[in-house]
Design an enzyme around this catalytic site. Structure first.
Site, short mmCIF file in Angstrom:
data_model
loop_
_atom_site.label_atom_id
_atom_site.label_comp_id
_atom_site.label_asym_id
_atom_site.label_seq_id
_atom_site.Cartn_x
_atom_site.Cartn_y
_atom_site.Cartn_z
N TYR A 55 0.84 -1.21 0.00
CA TYR A 55 0.00 0.00 0.00
C TYR A 55 0.87 1.26 0.00
CZ TYR A 55 -3.86 3.11 1.29
OH TYR A 55 -4.81 4.12 1.31
N THR A 70 -14.49 5.11 6.34
CA THR A 70 -15.06 4.48 5.14
C THR A 70 -14.94 2.96 5.29
OG1 THR A 70 -13.06 4.16 3.83
CG2 THR A 70 -14.02 6.36 3.75
N1 LIG Z 1 -10.26 5.52 4.22
C1 LIG Z 1 -9.03 5.89 4.54
O1 LIG Z 1 -8.67 5.95 5.72
C2 LIG Z 1 -8.04 6.28 3.47
C3 LIG Z 1 -6.83 6.86 3.88
C4 LIG Z 1 -5.90 7.23 2.89
C5 LIG Z 1 -6.18 7.02 1.55
N2 LIG Z 1 -7.36 6.43 1.20
C6 LIG Z 1 -7.58 6.21 -0.23
O2 LIG Z 1 -8.81 6.79 -0.61
C7 LIG Z 1 -9.33 6.10 -1.75
C8 LIG Z 1 -10.79 5.76 -1.50
O3 LIG Z 1 -10.86 4.92 -0.38
P1 LIG Z 1 -12.13 4.79 0.55
O4 LIG Z 1 -11.65 4.84 1.93
O5 LIG Z 1 -13.20 5.71 0.09
O6 LIG Z 1 -12.50 3.27 0.24
P2 LIG Z 1 -13.87 2.51 -0.10
O7 LIG Z 1 -13.54 1.07 0.03
O8 LIG Z 1 -14.98 3.08 0.69
O9 LIG Z 1 -14.09 2.89 -1.64
C9 LIG Z 1 -13.27 2.40 -2.66
C10 LIG Z 1 -14.14 2.10 -3.86
O10 LIG Z 1 -13.28 1.67 -4.93
C11 LIG Z 1 -13.97 0.65 -5.64
N3 LIG Z 1 -13.03 -0.19 -6.38
C12 LIG Z 1 -12.10 -1.05 -5.87
N4 LIG Z 1 -11.47 -1.69 -6.85
C13 LIG Z 1 -11.99 -1.24 -8.02
C14 LIG Z 1 -11.75 -1.54 -9.39
N5 LIG Z 1 -10.85 -2.46 -9.76
N6 LIG Z 1 -12.47 -0.89 -10.33
C15 LIG Z 1 -13.41 0.02 -9.98
N7 LIG Z 1 -13.68 0.34 -8.68
C16 LIG Z 1 -12.98 -0.27 -7.72
C17 LIG Z 1 -14.68 -0.14 -4.54
O11 LIG Z 1 -15.74 -0.94 -5.05
C18 LIG Z 1 -15.16 0.98 -3.62
O12 LIG Z 1 -16.46 1.40 -3.95
C19 LIG Z 1 -8.43 4.88 -1.96
O13 LIG Z 1 -7.50 5.17 -2.98
C20 LIG Z 1 -7.71 4.75 -0.62
O14 LIG Z 1 -6.47 4.12 -0.74
C21 LIG Z 1 -8.30 6.06 2.12
#
Ligand SMILES: NC(=O)c1ccc[n+]([C@@H]2O[C@H](COP(=O)([O-])OP(=O)(O)OC[C@H]3O[C@@H](n4cnc5c(N)ncnc54)[C@H](O)[C@@H]3O)[C@@H](O)[C@H]2O)c1
Length: 249
Positions: free
Chosen positions: A156, A191
Site C-alpha cells: 500500500y 469508510t
Molecule cells: N479511508 C481511509 O482511511 C483512506 C486513507 C488514505 C487514503 N485512502 C484512499 O482513498 C481512496 C478511496 O478509499 P475509501 O476509503 O473511500 O475506500 P472505499 O472502500 O470506501 O471505496 C473504494 C471504492 O473503490 C472501488 N473499487 C475497488 N477496486 C476497483 C476496481 N478495480 N475498479 C473500480 N472500482 C474499484 C470499490 O468498489 C469501492 O467502492 C483509496 O485510494 C484509498 O487508498 C483512504
C-alpha cells in the site's frame, strides 16, 4: 455552489467512502458526474441520489484495472456527455497488515493493479480528452503514507508513494496544456476501506493522529472540490495532506 457548472467529472471508486462523497459534492457544485465502480448496487444508488436532486449522473460498472474496460467506459462518457473536464482518480484497496516477508506476490500485484495501474490507465485516457478540450484537472488519491513508511503495509505504502510521484510528473508534462494535476493525501477516514480494524488496532492508529479522531469523507471531498475548482487555478503538482497532522510529526 455551482463552481463546477457545465463540467463533466469522472469519479472512480464513486460508489463508496471518499469517492461517494466527492461525487455528491461535485453534483452540488453543478457538475455532471460519472460514477465508476465495480459495485453496481451502490453505484446506482449514488446515480439515483444525484438525479433525484435534479443533477446529472451516470453510473458505469467497470473494473478499471482492465484497459479494455477503461476504453469502453470513456466511450460511454463521450457518447453521453461529449467530453471530460475532471478526473478524480480515487479507487483503491488496502490489505490486512502483514510483514513484507509474509506478503504474497499475488496480493502485491492485486493491490498494485488497483492502486497504481488503474490510476495510470484512467489518467492516460483522460489526458487525451483534456488535450483535445484544451483544459482539464486531475486529482489522484494518494494517502498520508505517500510520504512516510508504514509498517506492515509495504504494498500500500509503495503504491501511494508511486501515485505521488506520478502526480508530480503529470503536472510537469501537462501544465503548459492548461491541465492541472494534484494529489490528495487522506489520513484515516471513516469508510468501509478500514472497516476491518479491531477496536484495539483503531485506538493504536488514532494515537498517531494529533487531531485525535478519524476524518469524515466530507472533509476529503471539500479539499477535492477546492483542488478542481477555479480557486486552485495556480495549484499543480502538489500533494495536499488532509491528515489531521499525521505527517507533521
Ligand atoms: N479511508 C481511509 O482511511 C483512506 C486513507 C488514505 C487514503 N485512502 C484512499 O482513498 C481512496 C478511496 O478509499 P475509501 O476509503 O473511500 O475506500 P472505499 O472502500 O470506501 O471505496 C473504494 C471504492 O473503490 C472501488 N473499487 C475497488 N477496486 C476497483 C476496481 N478495480 N475498479 C473500480 N472500482 C474499484 C470499490 O468498489 C469501492 O467502492 C483509496 O485510494 C484509498 O487508498 C483512504
Amino acid at each position: 455552489m455551482n463552481q463546477l457548472a457545465g463540467k463533466v467529472a469522472i469519479v472512480t471508486g464513486g460508489a463508496s467512502g471518499i469517492g461517494r462523497e466527492v461525487a455528491l459534492q461535485f453534483a452540488n457544485e453543478g457538475s455532471k458526474v460519472v460514477i465508476v465502480d465495480i459495485n453496481e448496487e451502490k453505484g446506482k444508488e449514488i446515480e439515483k441520489l444525484i438525479k433525484d436532486d435534479r443533477g446529472s449522473a451516470l453510473f458505469i460498472r467497470a473494473d478499471i484495472t482492465n484497459p479494455y474496460a477503461v476504453n469502453e467506459l470513456y466511450s460511454k462518457v463521450e457518447e453521453t456527455y461529449g467530453k471530460v473536464d475532471i478526473l478524480f482518480n480515487n479507487a483503491g484497496i488496502f490489505l490486512e497488515g502483514r510483514l513484507t516477508h509474509e506478503l504474497s506476490f499475488t496480493e502485491w500485484k492485486k493491490l498494485m493493479s488497483v492502486n497504481l495501474d488503474a490510476v495510470f490507465l484512467m489518467a492516460r485516457k483522460a489526458l487525451r480528452y483534456m488535450l483535445k478540450n484544451g483544459e482539464g484537472v486531475i486529482v489522484n488519491t494518494a494517502s498520508a503514507v505517500s510520504d512516510v513508511g508504514y509498517a506492515q503495509q509495504a504494498a500500500y505504502t509503495a503504491s501511494k508513494h508511486a501515485v505521488a510521484g506520478f502526480t508530480k510528473t503529470l503536472a510537469l508534462e501537462y501544465s503548459n496544456h492548461n491541465i492541472r494535476v494534484n494529489a490528495i493525501s487522506p489520513g484515516e477516514t471513516e469508510t468501509p476501506l478500514i472497516d476491518w480494524y479491531s477496536k484495539e488496532e483503531l485506538e493504536a492508529v488514532l494515537a498517531d493522529y494529533p487531531i485525535g479522531r478519524m476524518a469524515k469523507p466530507v472533509e476529503m471531498a471539500k479539499a477535492v472540490v477546492f483542488l478542481v475548482s477555479p480557486d486552485a487555478s495556480y495549484i499543480t503538482g502538489t500533494n495536499l495532506f488532509v491528515d489531521g497532522g499525521f505527517t507533521a510529526k
